[in-house]
Design an enzyme around this catalytic site. Structure first.
Site, PDB file in Angstrom:
ATOM      1  N   SER A   8       5.062   0.088   4.847  1.00 50.62           N
ATOM      2  CA  SER A   8       5.212   0.036   3.384  1.00 50.62           C
ATOM      3  C   SER A   8       5.820   1.324   2.832  1.00 50.62           C
ATOM      4  O   SER A   8       5.805   1.569   1.623  1.00 50.62           O
ATOM      5  CB  SER A   8       3.846  -0.247   2.748  1.00 50.62           C
ATOM      6  OG  SER A   8       2.828   0.514   3.347  1.00 50.62           O
ATOM      7  N   HIS A  13       0.831  -1.210   0.000  1.00 51.62           N
ATOM      8  CA  HIS A  13       0.000   0.000   0.000  1.00 51.62           C
ATOM      9  C   HIS A  13       0.863   1.257   0.000  1.00 51.62           C
ATOM     10  O   HIS A  13       0.819   2.052   0.926  1.00 51.62           O
ATOM     11  CB  HIS A  13      -0.947  -0.015   1.195  1.00 51.62           C
ATOM     12  CG  HIS A  13      -2.204  -0.772   0.927  1.00 51.62           C
ATOM     13  ND1 HIS A  13      -2.805  -1.590   1.853  1.00 51.62           N
ATOM     14  CD2 HIS A  13      -2.991  -0.849  -0.191  1.00 51.62           C
ATOM     15  CE1 HIS A  13      -3.897  -2.130   1.324  1.00 51.62           C
ATOM     16  NE2 HIS A  13      -4.023  -1.706   0.089  1.00 51.62           N
ATOM     17  N   THR A  47      -3.165  -8.731  10.744  1.00 50.29           N
ATOM     18  CA  THR A  47      -1.814  -8.490  11.283  1.00 50.29           C
ATOM     19  C   THR A  47      -1.559  -7.035  11.680  1.00 50.29           C
ATOM     20  O   THR A  47      -0.690  -6.785  12.512  1.00 50.29           O
ATOM     21  CB  THR A  47      -0.725  -8.908  10.264  1.00 50.29           C
ATOM     22  OG1 THR A  47      -0.958  -8.198   9.042  1.00 50.29           O
ATOM     23  CG2 THR A  47      -0.760 -10.403   9.987  1.00 50.29           C
ATOM     24  N   GLU A  81      -6.265  -8.032   3.100  1.00 46.84           N
ATOM     25  CA  GLU A  81      -5.837  -9.202   3.886  1.00 46.84           C
ATOM     26  C   GLU A  81      -7.059  -9.966   4.407  1.00 46.84           C
ATOM     27  O   GLU A  81      -7.100 -11.205   4.346  1.00 46.84           O
ATOM     28  CB  GLU A  81      -4.987  -8.693   5.055  1.00 46.84           C
ATOM     29  CG  GLU A  81      -4.373  -9.762   5.909  1.00 46.84           C
ATOM     30  CD  GLU A  81      -3.561  -9.152   7.062  1.00 46.84           C
ATOM     31  OE1 GLU A  81      -2.820  -8.167   6.842  1.00 46.84           O
ATOM     32  OE2 GLU A  81      -3.682  -9.645   8.184  1.00 46.84           O
ATOM     33  N   HIS A 138      -0.518  -8.829   0.919  1.00 44.35           N
ATOM     34  CA  HIS A 138      -1.754  -9.099   1.676  1.00 44.35           C
ATOM     35  C   HIS A 138      -2.330 -10.467   1.375  1.00 44.35           C
ATOM     36  O   HIS A 138      -3.347 -10.853   1.953  1.00 44.35           O
ATOM     37  CB  HIS A 138      -2.807  -8.032   1.359  1.00 44.35           C
ATOM     38  CG  HIS A 138      -2.273  -6.641   1.451  1.00 44.35           C
ATOM     39  ND1 HIS A 138      -1.722  -5.998   0.372  1.00 44.35           N
ATOM     40  CD2 HIS A 138      -2.156  -5.805   2.503  1.00 44.35           C
ATOM     41  CE1 HIS A 138      -1.308  -4.795   0.755  1.00 44.35           C
ATOM     42  NE2 HIS A 138      -1.554  -4.652   2.033  1.00 44.35           N
TER      43      HIS A 138
END
EC number: 1.17.7.4
Lengths: 282, 282
Positions: free
Chosen positions: B261, B41, B162, B126, B74
């Site tokens: 990210s 992302h 997560t 995810e 993901h």
């Protein structure tokens, strides 16, 4: 003045069953009937059963070899039961079926590789029996503050004393959750206890006074008193003789509840005595 | 004026690995390289990789049959991966290893007979991948309020996205605990996320201003911004171009954090731009 009984109160199925089994043994067997520690946490019931021949012992060595050993509602450690059997004694198992299920689930968690946490009061008979039955690493935790004091692994299994309060249980689970990767929890709190706790809570919000009847060493009765104290003036008594006139002055609604080991005949005597006090003082 | 970086910030191991695998594929293979949805992302990273030949698709039908499909960090639903393989496409699995473990544990709980609860954001990639992989009864719960809205069985298994916050996770588990007899919980929150969250929390308590750098669609970056907002004036930006002079007027200590990210080159550019703005306005 009115007296209101809690929706759920008094003897639970486990206690009823234990007393029936004991009475049956006393009635039908010619052998000497023993119980290790009090059968249930109510001295008046125990006194009655003792008169009928039940002998309470503190040590297995006090057993007659051709006697019968009744296992109390709170259970006994497995090594002790095995020892009694080896002595040639007959066993009548009056362990509450909820406590039996707790033992089974505790063992299962250990077998599955979890570090076992038993949420309960350190000095309670039920907790002691489980601790001694499961020789592996068992941690007993009675309050959220105690979580920090124990070295916990990353994989925890939890069971809980059948007469614990849901609130204390969930606070402790929550604290443990912060520390682990895997958690398996069996909520082994007895639904009969919860029904009595909820009913006592609701009733105590709507009365001027709460009378909680039951043994001073009865965990579930003590919890009822704790719960009521938050909402109303509360007195925990064992029998009618402890009632005091002064408690009832100016009181209009009186709530009654009783622990799971309190027999109905005690509840009725208390109720009649309250009526007598209140009528007399008018 | 000083700029302080959070103790933990930026790329996590999973993101690093995904970018390395993608770069390797782009460098070494002559086949067309596809990814379904954004690899991570972060739009700036994706833009860079797109220039080097990575093609983002939304539907498997857009795949070239002799292409390579990179599975994003993901994860992808298993049926989609199987379909791609059946189409003759090569797979490069860049699913984060923490997400892979989450898939495995979710499956295990279903196999063990638990009703599965996945704590996470309903529209997160995810969560979507797990929901579609496990066709059985999965309930997604994103906040404590949602617990009541679902019909839960007495035997619940829980896993968690997560990048969720520990606080939200434990509140939801606690609510579920009230309703069940058996609960098995895997805390699958990524420790890299927690390290970044804790570090951002600590830093934000001690600065005048927090700059949070990362994709607007990055769940873990959004959580960092949420956490910092409670302690300090906070701005969430994707690149240096969004910085405004007015934010820095009168500010002495400026904290910086970045999502898992967010690449280091973006963090460095932001840092330099802040220095430039503050020096210029003196």
């Amino acid at each position: 003045m009115i007296i209101i009984r809690a929706k759920y109160l008094g003897f639970c199925e486990g206690v009823k069953m234990a007393i029936e089994k004991t009475n049956k043994a006393l009635r039908e067997s010619k052998k000497k009937i023993f119980v290790m520690g009090p059968l249930i946490h109510n001295r008046q019931v125990i006194k009655k059963l003792s008169k009928e021949g039940l002998k309470i012992i503190e040590d297995l060595n006090e057993l007659n070899k051709d006697g019968i050993l009744i296992v109390r509602t709170h259970g006994l450690p497995e090594p002790k039961i095995k020892k009694a059997i080896a002595m040639g004694v007959n066993i009548v198992d009056a362990t509450c079926y909820k406590v039996k299920s707790l033992h089974k689930l505790a063992k299962q968690l250990v077998k599955e590789g979890y570090q076992l946490v038993l949420i309960g009061d350190h000095d309670h008979a039920e907790v002691g029996a489980i601790k001694e039955s499961i020789k592996d690493n068992v941690v007993v935790i009675s309050s959220p503050d105690e979580v920090e004091k124990n070295k916990l692994s990353r994989k925890i299994g939890i069971v809980v004393q059948t007469t614990q309060r849901e609130e204390n249980f969930s606070k402790i689970v929550n604290k443990i959750l912060e520390k682990v990767e895997e958690l398996k929890v069996f909520n082994t709190i007895c639904k009969a206890s919860i029904l009595r706790q909820n009913a006592a809570y609701e009733l105590s919000k709507n009365v001027d006074l709460m009378i909680v009847i039951g043994g001073r060493d009865s965990a579930n009765t003590n919890r009822l008193a704790e719960i009521c104290q938050g909402n109303a003036e509360t007195y925990h008594i064992e029998t009618k003789d402890e009632l005091k006139k002064s408690w009832f002055r100016g009181k209009k609604k009186i709530g009654i509840t009783a622990g799971a080991s309190t027999p109905n005949w005690i509840i009725e005597k208390v109720e009649k005595e309250i009526e007598r006090i209140c009528t007399k003082s008018k």
